[in-house]
Design an enzyme around this catalytic site. Structure first.
Site, PDB file in Angstrom:
ATOM      1  CD  GLU A   1      -2.674  -1.226   2.568  1.00  0.00           C
ATOM      2  OE1 GLU A   1      -3.862  -1.572   2.583  1.00  0.00           O
ATOM      3  OE2 GLU A   1      -2.018  -1.038   3.628  1.00  0.00           O
TER       4      GLU A   1
ATOM      5  CG  ASP B   1     -12.245  -6.320  -0.829  1.00  0.00           C
ATOM      6  OD1 ASP B   1     -11.087  -5.944  -0.544  1.00  0.00           O
ATOM      7  OD2 ASP B   1     -13.173  -6.361  -0.014  1.00  0.00           O
TER       8      ASP B   1
HETATM    9  N1  ADE Z   1      -8.883  -4.263   3.316  1.00  0.00           N
HETATM   10  C1  ADE Z   1      -9.144  -4.425   2.006  1.00  0.00           C
HETATM   11  N2  ADE Z   1     -10.318  -5.056   1.820  1.00  0.00           N
HETATM   12  C2  ADE Z   1     -10.819  -5.310   3.054  1.00  0.00           C
HETATM   13  C3  ADE Z   1     -11.996  -5.945   3.518  1.00  0.00           C
HETATM   14  N3  ADE Z   1     -12.909  -6.441   2.690  1.00  0.00           N
HETATM   15  N4  ADE Z   1     -12.171  -6.032   4.852  1.00  0.00           N
HETATM   16  C4  ADE Z   1     -11.244  -5.533   5.708  1.00  0.00           C
HETATM   17  N5  ADE Z   1     -10.124  -4.936   5.317  1.00  0.00           N
HETATM   18  C5  ADE Z   1      -9.909  -4.821   3.993  1.00  0.00           C
END
Ligand code: ADE
Length: 233
Positions: A12, A197
Protein backbone atom coordinates in the site's frame (compact mmCIF):
# COMPACT_ATOMS: atom_id res chain seq x y z
CA UNK A 1 3.85 21.14 9.39
CA UNK A 2 4.52 17.52 10.37
CA UNK A 3 2.42 14.92 8.55
CA UNK A 4 2.47 11.30 9.71
CA UNK A 5 1.09 8.52 7.54
CA UNK A 6 0.17 5.24 9.21
CA UNK A 7 0.14 2.42 6.66
CA UNK A 8 -0.31 -1.30 7.31
CA UNK A 9 1.07 -2.99 4.20
CA UNK A 10 4.29 -2.41 2.27
CA UNK A 11 2.34 -2.85 -1.00
CA UNK A 12 0.00 0.00 0.00
CA UNK A 13 2.90 2.35 0.79
CA UNK A 14 5.40 1.41 -1.90
CA UNK A 15 4.23 3.63 -4.80
CA UNK A 16 4.01 6.51 -2.39
CA UNK A 17 7.41 5.83 -0.79
CA UNK A 18 8.98 5.70 -4.24
CA UNK A 19 7.31 8.91 -5.38
CA UNK A 20 8.54 10.97 -2.43
CA UNK A 21 11.90 9.23 -2.07
CA UNK A 22 11.34 8.98 1.66
CA UNK A 23 14.28 7.48 3.51
CA UNK A 24 14.21 4.72 6.07
CA UNK A 25 15.12 5.99 9.55
CA UNK A 26 17.04 2.99 10.90
CA UNK A 27 16.10 1.98 14.44
CA UNK A 28 13.64 4.87 14.85
CA UNK A 29 11.07 2.75 16.73
CA UNK A 30 13.41 0.05 18.11
CA UNK A 31 12.58 -2.44 19.56
CA UNK A 32 9.12 -2.13 17.98
CA UNK A 33 8.55 -3.58 14.51
CA UNK A 34 7.22 -0.29 13.09
CA UNK A 35 9.30 1.33 10.34
CA UNK A 36 9.72 5.05 9.87
CA UNK A 37 10.45 6.74 6.53
CA UNK A 38 10.99 10.48 6.27
CA UNK A 39 11.20 13.14 3.57
CA UNK A 40 10.88 16.89 3.28
CA UNK A 41 8.05 18.15 1.07
CA UNK A 42 7.70 21.88 0.36
CA UNK A 43 9.48 22.62 3.67
CA UNK A 44 7.20 20.30 5.60
CA UNK A 45 8.16 17.04 7.30
CA UNK A 46 6.55 13.96 5.81
CA UNK A 47 6.76 10.70 7.76
CA UNK A 48 5.49 7.37 6.51
CA UNK A 49 5.13 4.87 9.35
CA UNK A 50 4.56 1.22 8.49
CA UNK A 51 3.24 -1.17 11.13
CA UNK A 52 6.11 -3.55 10.37
CA UNK A 53 6.20 -7.31 9.98
CA UNK A 54 5.93 -10.49 12.00
CA UNK A 55 6.29 -14.11 10.81
CA UNK A 56 7.22 -12.79 7.37
CA UNK A 57 4.04 -10.84 6.70
CA UNK A 58 2.92 -7.25 7.15
CA UNK A 59 1.25 -6.56 10.48
CA UNK A 60 -2.35 -5.75 9.60
CA UNK A 61 -5.04 -5.16 12.20
CA UNK A 62 -5.85 -3.01 15.19
CA UNK A 63 -3.13 -4.05 17.63
CA UNK A 64 -0.25 -3.18 15.31
CA UNK A 65 -1.98 -0.01 14.12
CA UNK A 66 -2.46 1.15 17.72
CA UNK A 67 1.19 0.53 18.58
CA UNK A 68 2.38 2.36 15.46
CA UNK A 69 0.05 5.31 16.02
CA UNK A 70 0.87 5.68 19.71
CA UNK A 71 4.62 5.49 19.09
CA UNK A 72 4.46 7.88 16.14
CA UNK A 73 2.50 10.48 18.12
CA UNK A 74 4.85 10.24 21.08
CA UNK A 75 8.05 10.38 19.02
CA UNK A 76 7.05 12.80 16.27
CA UNK A 77 4.18 14.89 17.70
CA UNK A 78 2.61 15.40 14.26
CA UNK A 79 0.08 18.07 13.30
CA UNK A 80 -2.03 15.51 11.47
CA UNK A 81 -2.17 11.72 11.14
CA UNK A 82 -3.27 10.20 7.86
CA UNK A 83 -4.28 6.54 7.74
CA UNK A 84 -3.88 5.50 4.13
CA UNK A 85 -4.80 2.03 2.99
CA UNK A 86 -7.11 -0.27 1.13
CA UNK A 87 -10.64 -1.27 2.05
CA UNK A 88 -13.65 -3.29 1.05
CA UNK A 89 -16.70 -1.29 0.00
CA UNK A 90 -20.21 -1.89 -1.29
CA UNK A 91 -21.54 -1.94 -4.86
CA UNK A 92 -24.89 -0.96 -3.39
CA UNK A 93 -23.31 2.37 -2.31
CA UNK A 94 -21.95 2.96 -5.82
CA UNK A 95 -18.36 1.92 -4.99
CA UNK A 96 -16.02 0.64 -7.68
CA UNK A 97 -12.59 -1.01 -7.53
CA UNK A 98 -9.76 1.53 -6.98
CA UNK A 99 -12.14 4.35 -6.04
CA UNK A 100 -10.55 6.57 -3.38
CA UNK A 101 -12.61 7.82 -0.46
CA UNK A 102 -11.91 10.15 2.44
CA UNK A 103 -13.39 8.98 5.74
CA UNK A 104 -16.13 11.23 7.08
CA UNK A 105 -16.64 9.09 10.23
CA UNK A 106 -15.24 5.91 11.77
CA UNK A 107 -16.56 2.97 13.79
CA UNK A 108 -15.86 -0.67 14.76
CA UNK A 109 -18.17 -3.42 13.49
CA UNK A 110 -16.94 -6.49 15.37
CA UNK A 111 -17.01 -5.48 19.02
CA UNK A 112 -20.17 -7.05 20.31
CA UNK A 113 -20.40 -6.14 23.97
CA UNK A 114 -23.65 -6.80 25.80
CA UNK A 115 -24.81 -4.35 28.43
CA UNK A 116 -26.04 -0.81 28.59
CA UNK A 117 -25.68 2.13 26.20
CA UNK A 118 -22.28 3.10 27.59
CA UNK A 119 -20.72 -0.27 26.71
CA UNK A 120 -22.42 -0.23 23.32
CA UNK A 121 -21.13 3.29 22.64
CA UNK A 122 -17.59 2.34 23.60
CA UNK A 123 -17.73 -0.81 21.45
CA UNK A 124 -18.79 1.09 18.33
CA UNK A 125 -16.09 3.72 18.74
CA UNK A 126 -17.47 6.50 16.50
CA UNK A 127 -14.37 8.63 17.07
CA UNK A 128 -13.98 12.14 15.68
CA UNK A 129 -12.27 12.57 12.30
CA UNK A 130 -10.40 15.51 10.74
CA UNK A 131 -12.83 18.40 10.90
CA UNK A 132 -11.96 19.79 7.45
CA UNK A 133 -12.47 16.50 5.61
CA UNK A 134 -15.61 17.55 3.73
CA UNK A 135 -14.02 20.78 2.57
CA UNK A 136 -10.98 18.81 1.41
CA UNK A 137 -13.07 16.15 -0.38
CA UNK A 138 -15.00 18.89 -2.13
CA UNK A 139 -11.89 20.76 -3.21
CA UNK A 140 -10.08 17.63 -4.47
CA UNK A 141 -13.06 15.72 -5.86
CA UNK A 142 -13.02 12.70 -3.55
CA UNK A 143 -16.04 10.72 -2.42
CA UNK A 144 -16.53 10.39 1.33
CA UNK A 145 -17.73 7.49 3.45
CA UNK A 146 -17.80 6.03 6.93
CA UNK A 147 -14.81 3.81 7.75
CA UNK A 148 -15.79 0.62 9.56
CA UNK A 149 -13.07 -1.45 11.22
CA UNK A 150 -12.83 -5.08 12.32
CA UNK A 151 -10.15 -7.69 12.89
CA UNK A 152 -11.02 -9.91 9.92
CA UNK A 153 -10.88 -9.64 6.17
CA UNK A 154 -14.11 -11.55 5.70
CA UNK A 155 -17.54 -10.27 6.70
CA UNK A 156 -19.65 -12.50 8.92
CA UNK A 157 -23.44 -11.97 9.09
CA UNK A 158 -23.07 -10.41 12.56
CA UNK A 159 -20.55 -7.88 11.15
CA UNK A 160 -22.86 -7.10 8.23
CA UNK A 161 -25.73 -6.42 10.60
CA UNK A 162 -23.70 -3.89 12.63
CA UNK A 163 -22.31 -2.28 9.45
CA UNK A 164 -25.83 -1.86 8.05
CA UNK A 165 -27.30 -0.60 11.30
CA UNK A 166 -24.57 2.03 11.68
CA UNK A 167 -23.97 3.13 8.10
CA UNK A 168 -20.48 1.64 7.65
CA UNK A 169 -19.18 1.97 4.08
CA UNK A 170 -15.41 1.46 3.95
CA UNK A 171 -14.45 -1.83 5.60
CA UNK A 172 -10.87 -1.98 6.82
CA UNK A 173 -8.78 -3.51 9.61
CA UNK A 174 -7.05 -0.49 11.20
CA UNK A 175 -8.96 2.79 10.88
CA UNK A 176 -10.87 2.85 14.15
CA UNK A 177 -7.79 1.75 16.12
CA UNK A 178 -5.78 4.64 14.67
CA UNK A 179 -8.66 7.02 15.42
CA UNK A 180 -8.95 5.72 18.98
CA UNK A 181 -5.31 6.58 19.71
CA UNK A 182 -5.65 9.95 17.95
CA UNK A 183 -8.69 10.75 20.10
CA UNK A 184 -6.61 10.24 23.26
CA UNK A 185 -4.15 12.91 22.10
CA UNK A 186 -6.68 15.11 20.28
CA UNK A 187 -4.77 14.67 17.04
CA UNK A 188 -6.67 15.15 13.77
CA UNK A 189 -7.08 11.89 11.84
CA UNK A 190 -7.71 11.80 8.10
CA UNK A 191 -8.59 8.54 6.32
CA UNK A 192 -7.65 7.89 2.71
CA UNK A 193 -9.04 4.54 1.57
CA UNK A 194 -8.91 2.87 -1.82
CA UNK A 195 -11.24 0.01 -2.71
CA UNK A 196 -9.72 -3.44 -3.44
CA UNK A 197 -12.90 -5.49 -3.14
CA UNK A 198 -16.66 -5.20 -3.07
CA UNK A 199 -18.13 -6.89 -0.01
CA UNK A 200 -21.47 -7.44 -1.77
CA UNK A 201 -20.06 -8.74 -5.09
CA UNK A 202 -20.26 -12.40 -4.14
CA UNK A 203 -16.56 -12.85 -5.03
CA UNK A 204 -14.09 -14.47 -2.65
CA UNK A 205 -12.68 -11.50 -0.69
CA UNK A 206 -9.01 -12.46 -0.49
CA UNK A 207 -8.87 -13.28 -4.21
CA UNK A 208 -10.51 -9.99 -5.16
CA UNK A 209 -8.29 -8.10 -2.71
CA UNK A 210 -5.09 -9.68 -4.06
CA UNK A 211 -6.08 -9.10 -7.68
CA UNK A 212 -6.74 -5.38 -7.13
CA UNK A 213 -4.12 -4.47 -4.50
CA UNK A 214 -1.58 -2.98 -6.94
CA UNK A 215 -4.19 -0.92 -8.80
CA UNK A 216 -5.74 0.40 -5.57
CA UNK A 217 -2.28 1.24 -4.18
CA UNK A 218 -1.47 3.28 -7.31
CA UNK A 219 -4.75 5.15 -6.82
CA UNK A 220 -3.76 5.78 -3.20
CA UNK A 221 -0.45 7.30 -4.29
CA UNK A 222 -2.17 9.69 -6.72
CA UNK A 223 -4.69 10.67 -4.04
CA UNK A 224 -2.02 11.24 -1.42
CA UNK A 225 0.00 13.48 -3.71
CA UNK A 226 -3.07 15.71 -4.08
CA UNK A 227 -3.72 15.63 -0.35
CA UNK A 228 -0.16 16.54 0.59
CA UNK A 229 -0.16 19.39 -1.93
CA UNK A 230 -3.44 20.61 -0.47
CA UNK A 231 -2.22 20.45 3.12
CA UNK A 232 1.15 22.05 2.48
CA UNK A 233 0.31 24.79 -0.02
N1 ADE B 1 -8.88 -4.26 3.32
C1 ADE B 1 -9.14 -4.43 2.01
N2 ADE B 1 -10.32 -5.06 1.82
C2 ADE B 1 -10.82 -5.31 3.05
C3 ADE B 1 -12.00 -5.94 3.52
N3 ADE B 1 -12.91 -6.44 2.69
N4 ADE B 1 -12.17 -6.03 4.85
C4 ADE B 1 -11.24 -5.53 5.71
N5 ADE B 1 -10.12 -4.94 5.32
C5 ADE B 1 -9.91 -4.82 3.99
Amino acid sequence: MKIVYIVAMVAEAKPFIEHYGVELQEGFFAPLPCMCYKAEVHNNELYVVLNGQQHGSDLVGCEAASVATLSAIQKINPDIIINSGTCGAFKSNGAEIADVYLGNAVMFHDRRVPGDDEWGTQALGNYPVYDKVLEMADALGFKTGKVTTGSSLDMQPCDKEIIEQNGGELKDMEGAAVAFVCSLFQKPILFVKSVTDLCDSGAETFEEFSKNLAKASEALKEANIKIIDYLTK
